[in-house]
Design an enzyme around this catalytic site. Sequence first.
Site, PDB file in Angstrom:
ATOM      1  N   ARG A  23       0.824  -1.215   0.000  1.00 36.36           N
ATOM      2  CA  ARG A  23       0.000   0.000   0.000  1.00 36.36           C
ATOM      3  C   ARG A  23       0.860   1.268   0.000  1.00 36.36           C
ATOM      4  O   ARG A  23       0.528   2.265   0.637  1.00 36.36           O
ATOM      5  CB  ARG A  23      -0.979  -0.006   1.186  1.00 36.36           C
ATOM      6  CG  ARG A  23      -2.073  -1.077   1.038  1.00 36.36           C
ATOM      7  CD  ARG A  23      -3.041  -1.039   2.200  1.00 36.36           C
ATOM      8  NE  ARG A  23      -2.357  -1.361   3.442  1.00 36.36           N
ATOM      9  CZ  ARG A  23      -2.780  -1.024   4.655  1.00 36.36           C
ATOM     10  NH1 ARG A  23      -3.897  -0.357   4.785  1.00 36.36           N
ATOM     11  NH2 ARG A  23      -2.103  -1.366   5.728  1.00 36.36           N
ATOM     12  N   LEU A  25       1.325   3.394  -2.377  1.00 34.81           N
ATOM     13  CA  LEU A  25       0.688   4.556  -2.997  1.00 34.81           C
ATOM     14  C   LEU A  25      -0.337   5.180  -2.057  1.00 34.81           C
ATOM     15  O   LEU A  25      -0.498   6.400  -2.009  1.00 34.81           O
ATOM     16  CB  LEU A  25       0.025   4.169  -4.324  1.00 34.81           C
ATOM     17  CG  LEU A  25      -0.451   5.364  -5.151  1.00 34.81           C
ATOM     18  CD1 LEU A  25       0.713   6.256  -5.563  1.00 34.81           C
ATOM     19  CD2 LEU A  25      -1.218   4.905  -6.385  1.00 34.81           C
ATOM     20  N   LYS A 117     -20.635   2.097  -7.164  1.00 34.09           N
ATOM     21  CA  LYS A 117     -19.966   0.813  -7.382  1.00 34.09           C
ATOM     22  C   LYS A 117     -19.714   0.554  -8.861  1.00 34.09           C
ATOM     23  O   LYS A 117     -20.563   0.808  -9.709  1.00 34.09           O
ATOM     24  CB  LYS A 117     -20.822  -0.322  -6.814  1.00 34.09           C
ATOM     25  CG  LYS A 117     -21.034  -0.220  -5.319  1.00 34.09           C
ATOM     26  CD  LYS A 117     -20.074  -1.075  -4.541  1.00 34.09           C
ATOM     27  CE  LYS A 117     -19.969  -0.567  -3.131  1.00 34.09           C
ATOM     28  NZ  LYS A 117     -20.279  -1.567  -2.114  1.00 34.09           N
ATOM     29  N   ASN A 122     -16.952  -4.495  -5.656  1.00 33.69           N
ATOM     30  CA  ASN A 122     -16.927  -3.624  -4.477  1.00 33.69           C
ATOM     31  C   ASN A 122     -15.939  -2.462  -4.667  1.00 33.69           C
ATOM     32  O   ASN A 122     -15.548  -1.807  -3.727  1.00 33.69           O
ATOM     33  CB  ASN A 122     -16.564  -4.481  -3.250  1.00 33.69           C
ATOM     34  CG  ASN A 122     -16.757  -3.715  -1.946  1.00 33.69           C
ATOM     35  OD1 ASN A 122     -17.491  -2.741  -1.889  1.00 33.69           O
ATOM     36  ND2 ASN A 122     -16.050  -4.133  -0.913  1.00 33.69           N
ATOM     37  N   GLU A 488     -20.968  -0.686  18.291  1.00 31.54           N
ATOM     38  CA  GLU A 488     -20.044  -1.469  17.451  1.00 31.54           C
ATOM     39  C   GLU A 488     -18.562  -1.115  17.593  1.00 31.54           C
ATOM     40  O   GLU A 488     -17.809  -1.221  16.618  1.00 31.54           O
ATOM     41  CB  GLU A 488     -20.457  -1.379  15.960  1.00 31.54           C
ATOM     42  CG  GLU A 488     -21.896  -1.795  15.695  1.00 31.54           C
ATOM     43  CD  GLU A 488     -22.322  -1.680  14.224  1.00 31.54           C
ATOM     44  OE1 GLU A 488     -21.444  -1.660  13.335  1.00 31.54           O
ATOM     45  OE2 GLU A 488     -23.533  -1.626  13.969  1.00 31.54           O
ATOM     46  N   ARG A 519      -8.682   4.083   0.065  1.00 29.24           N
ATOM     47  CA  ARG A 519      -9.304   3.124   0.974  1.00 29.24           C
ATOM     48  C   ARG A 519      -9.152   1.706   0.419  1.00 29.24           C
ATOM     49  O   ARG A 519      -9.535   1.415  -0.706  1.00 29.24           O
ATOM     50  CB  ARG A 519     -10.772   3.436   1.185  1.00 29.24           C
ATOM     51  CG  ARG A 519     -11.402   2.443   2.119  1.00 29.24           C
ATOM     52  CD  ARG A 519     -12.712   2.903   2.724  1.00 29.24           C
ATOM     53  NE  ARG A 519     -13.408   1.760   3.295  1.00 29.24           N
ATOM     54  CZ  ARG A 519     -13.069   1.191   4.454  1.00 29.24           C
ATOM     55  NH1 ARG A 519     -12.073   1.657   5.172  1.00 29.24           N
ATOM     56  NH2 ARG A 519     -13.724   0.128   4.888  1.00 29.24           N
ATOM     57  N   CYS A 520      -8.549   0.839   1.236  1.00 27.42           N
ATOM     58  CA  CYS A 520      -8.357  -0.546   0.831  1.00 27.42           C
ATOM     59  C   CYS A 520      -9.085  -1.455   1.814  1.00 27.42           C
ATOM     60  O   CYS A 520      -9.246  -1.109   2.975  1.00 27.42           O
ATOM     61  CB  CYS A 520      -6.872  -0.902   0.841  1.00 27.42           C
ATOM     62  SG  CYS A 520      -5.924   0.122  -0.292  1.00 27.42           S
ATOM     63  N   HIS A 645     -31.183  -2.832   7.627  1.00 25.05           N
ATOM     64  CA  HIS A 645     -30.716  -1.542   7.128  1.00 25.05           C
ATOM     65  C   HIS A 645     -30.167  -1.736   5.720  1.00 25.05           C
ATOM     66  O   HIS A 645     -29.345  -2.617   5.474  1.00 25.05           O
ATOM     67  CB  HIS A 645     -29.629  -0.973   8.047  1.00 25.05           C
ATOM     68  CG  HIS A 645     -28.932   0.212   7.465  1.00 25.05           C
ATOM     69  ND1 HIS A 645     -29.567   1.412   7.255  1.00 25.05           N
ATOM     70  CD2 HIS A 645     -27.667   0.368   7.005  1.00 25.05           C
ATOM     71  CE1 HIS A 645     -28.718   2.255   6.699  1.00 25.05           C
ATOM     72  NE2 HIS A 645     -27.566   1.650   6.534  1.00 25.05           N
ATOM     73  N   HIS A 698     -23.113  11.337   5.529  1.00 23.53           N
ATOM     74  CA  HIS A 698     -21.876  11.349   4.743  1.00 23.53           C
ATOM     75  C   HIS A 698     -21.192  12.699   4.773  1.00 23.53           C
ATOM     76  O   HIS A 698     -20.151  12.886   4.162  1.00 23.53           O
ATOM     77  CB  HIS A 698     -22.166  10.916   3.306  1.00 23.53           C
ATOM     78  CG  HIS A 698     -22.800   9.553   3.253  1.00 23.53           C
ATOM     79  ND1 HIS A 698     -24.163   9.369   3.343  1.00 23.53           N
ATOM     80  CD2 HIS A 698     -22.264   8.314   3.200  1.00 23.53           C
ATOM     81  CE1 HIS A 698     -24.432   8.079   3.315  1.00 23.53           C
ATOM     82  NE2 HIS A 698     -23.296   7.420   3.232  1.00 23.53           N
TER      83      HIS A 698
HETATM   84  N1  GLN Z   1     -24.731  -1.251  11.403  1.00 19.78           N
HETATM   85  C1  GLN Z   1     -23.752  -0.717  10.524  1.00 19.78           C
HETATM   86  C2  GLN Z   1     -23.238   0.625  11.038  1.00 19.78           C
HETATM   87  O1  GLN Z   1     -23.980   1.351  11.598  1.00 19.78           O
HETATM   88  C3  GLN Z   1     -24.317  -0.530   9.123  1.00 19.78           C
HETATM   89  C4  GLN Z   1     -23.276  -0.023   8.178  1.00 19.78           C
HETATM   90  C5  GLN Z   1     -23.703   0.059   6.743  1.00 19.78           C
HETATM   91  O2  GLN Z   1     -24.844   0.264   6.412  1.00 19.78           O
HETATM   92  N2  GLN Z   1     -22.782  -0.073   5.824  1.00 19.78           N
HETATM   93  O3  GLN Z   1     -22.106   0.976  10.857  1.00 19.78           O
HETATM   94 ZN    ZN Z   2     -25.860   2.268   5.623  1.00 13.80          ZN
END
Ligand code: GLN
Ligand code: ZN
Length: 755
Positions: A23, A25, A117, A122, A488, A519-520, A645, A698
């Site tokens: 990595r 670069l 994408k 991915n 989390e 981002r990898c 989700h 975001h």
């Molecule tokens: N539960 C995950 C989070 O809140 C969902 C992430 C996602 O949608 N990519 O990070």
């Molecule tokens: Zn999400």
Amino acid sequence: MTVISQSPFTATVLGLPRVGPHRELKRATESYWAGRIDAAQLHETGRALRRDQYTALAAAGLDSIPVGTFSYYDQILDTAVLLGALPARVADIEDPLDRYFAAARGNESVEPLEMTKWFDTNYHYLVPELGPETTFTLHPGDLLAQVTEAIELGIPARPVVIGPITFLKLAKTTGGAALDRIGELIPLYQELLRLLAEAGAIWVQLDEPALVTDLTDAELAVVRRVYTELTESPSRPAVLVATYFGHPGPALDALAGTDIEGIAVDLVAGTDVAAVAAVPALAHKLLVAGVVDGRNVWRTDLDDALSTLATLLGSAESLAVSTSCSLLHVPYSLAVETRLDDALRSWLAFGAEKTAEVRVLATGLNSGTESVAAELGAARAAAASRRADPRISNAQVRARLAALGPEAVRRAPAEQRRALQQDRLRLPALPTTTIGSYPQTSAIRLARAALRAGEIDRAEYVRRMREEISEVITLQEQLDLDVLVHGEPERNDMVQYFAEQLDGFAATELGWVQSYGTRCVRPPILFGDVSRPAAMTVDWITYAQSLTDKPVKGMLTGPVTILAWSFVRDDQPLADSARQVALSIRDETVDLQNAGIRIVQVDEPALRELLPLRTADQQTYLDWSVDAFRLATAGVADSVQIHTHLCYSEFGEVIEAIAGLDADVTSIEAARSHMEVLDDLNASGFDAGVGPGVYDIHSPRVPGVEEITAALRAALKAVPAERLWVNPDCGLKTRGPAEVEASLRNMVAAARSVR
Ligand code: GLN
Ligand code: ZN
């Protein structure tokens, strides 16, 4: 023209990874952004990486080497630069590198291009924005410099450029269909071909993966027009058009009918070999046969590949062996992986090993299989060891899946569940919640690194994570959210975390693959039947629940997303792997329920990503993916509320599948699409709980109470109050603690005022 009989090649790959084997670069680019190195130093890193890569490929015996797939961020962004199609808002930025990075990632005053994408991978590319003000102009300097650099190194360079059809099909436009602008691009590509020939290129590769999607007759006519006009001029390199990620179908005939000299086809993504062999016009062309899988990590079955090649022999004027697509999607080399056991290692091939396979196949094809007998023997031995390995098949998992009847994916009617759950949860109208993660602070990352380095023990790590959990619970109670999460902190990544704990998955040490920009990701490798040796999340969730009387959601990743972000088995249908993963997730939901957890969320952000590129294949996929989700979630009592989700705003083809998931509550990204998705959901017959994200996570901006209130009122036009949930539009792990607290405070206030 007879270019091709003068200069066919025999062994190549379609494109190259660029982040560097370690990595390099990524590090250099991030240093440049941070102002620690200057542009010259960044360029020097790029140059050194390219030189080492070319030299290694030439030494491995490739007689044509892709040049120009190197990028400081993304190949579609590079093409936008090449064609003078960057948006006006970055035009004032004087320095070309800063302008480029501003388009890629924005800055204080400029919004970046949207990211999405790349086909069904991915990898994310930047979406070009075209409008009436876009005037295409050619800027070939960077590409020509790379070609010259490679030729000076004595490399058989084959410049690679994204083709005009794919470029336009991936762009978004204001005013008219993008493809209508093809006439403006053709002269630029003609000029580019002339310049490449002048620089010494014998072949040029134009990448047209868009040709493996469903094309209308009008679009097929554009294919014929573009490649007829691009081959009219005699002063140009031989043209190879590369299709990949699927079968080109009618586009193959359209291409073959033009004067291009070569066509690359992906022979591992379901392309019908006999159909390719039967295209008469190939008799005058070079066929680049993608028999080595460019996007998965398994060692090639060389016998199988040779027999595919044999079928094609004679149908084209000449035949070259290649990877099915760019090696961008696999790690560099197995050689650096020290922790994989010998058996597993022998079943795999990363970039370097795939390059060697291409060479072996080309030699076998041209000099007879005896000349590669040793390599064929080694591949056969590896395949035999893989088939016989006891870890591949788990009789117990198979028996359990075989014994499941249709009731395994069915819960009581939604109405009935709703009453039971409400009785137990006693939530107010418009309940507030979050999607799962809270900011991954540097304290969290440091603790994880310290555990990995052996500086702290497991007990200390658990203590620190519990502290994080307790802070997140306290915060949510203070904010007065209704349904809490544990945040989390213990998860490095929502897929890797589960893969590390499931049997059947292996992890790599340095198997980095570019996801976007710097981002990898290190996708886990699914190699055998999946089972769950022990509960994976119960301790963390029950700890969080012990700190509060409010319900805490158990948080799991769904089977489709786990597969989408892993390298998957190629020895059984993906649907079968999905059922196995689903069974393990199902066991986890039941354990959570038995530990007293009242709500379980199973995230499927990648449901859309795996959607097949051809319409004809989509329903089968949607059927099995929905089924896997239901298998994962239908094992709990009706009084346990299942949330899911989904992580994108354009639902299109998957909208009906969302109702099919039969979740009690679905949270979706809607902040940027202004709740339009709710009408689509209603139209599809969806009538369960829904949490359309009320603000965009975001961006670091803190949304005001009024703004969120307006979003909720808009949502209430489409969804009755008893079904509406209030939440941000995705997880909060990339945000700072201060913004999160302020945003959630406003969200709760907005929910209260609307109630
Ligand atoms: N539960 C995950 C989070 O809140 C969902 C992430 C996602 O949608 N990519 O990070
Ligand atoms: Zn999400």
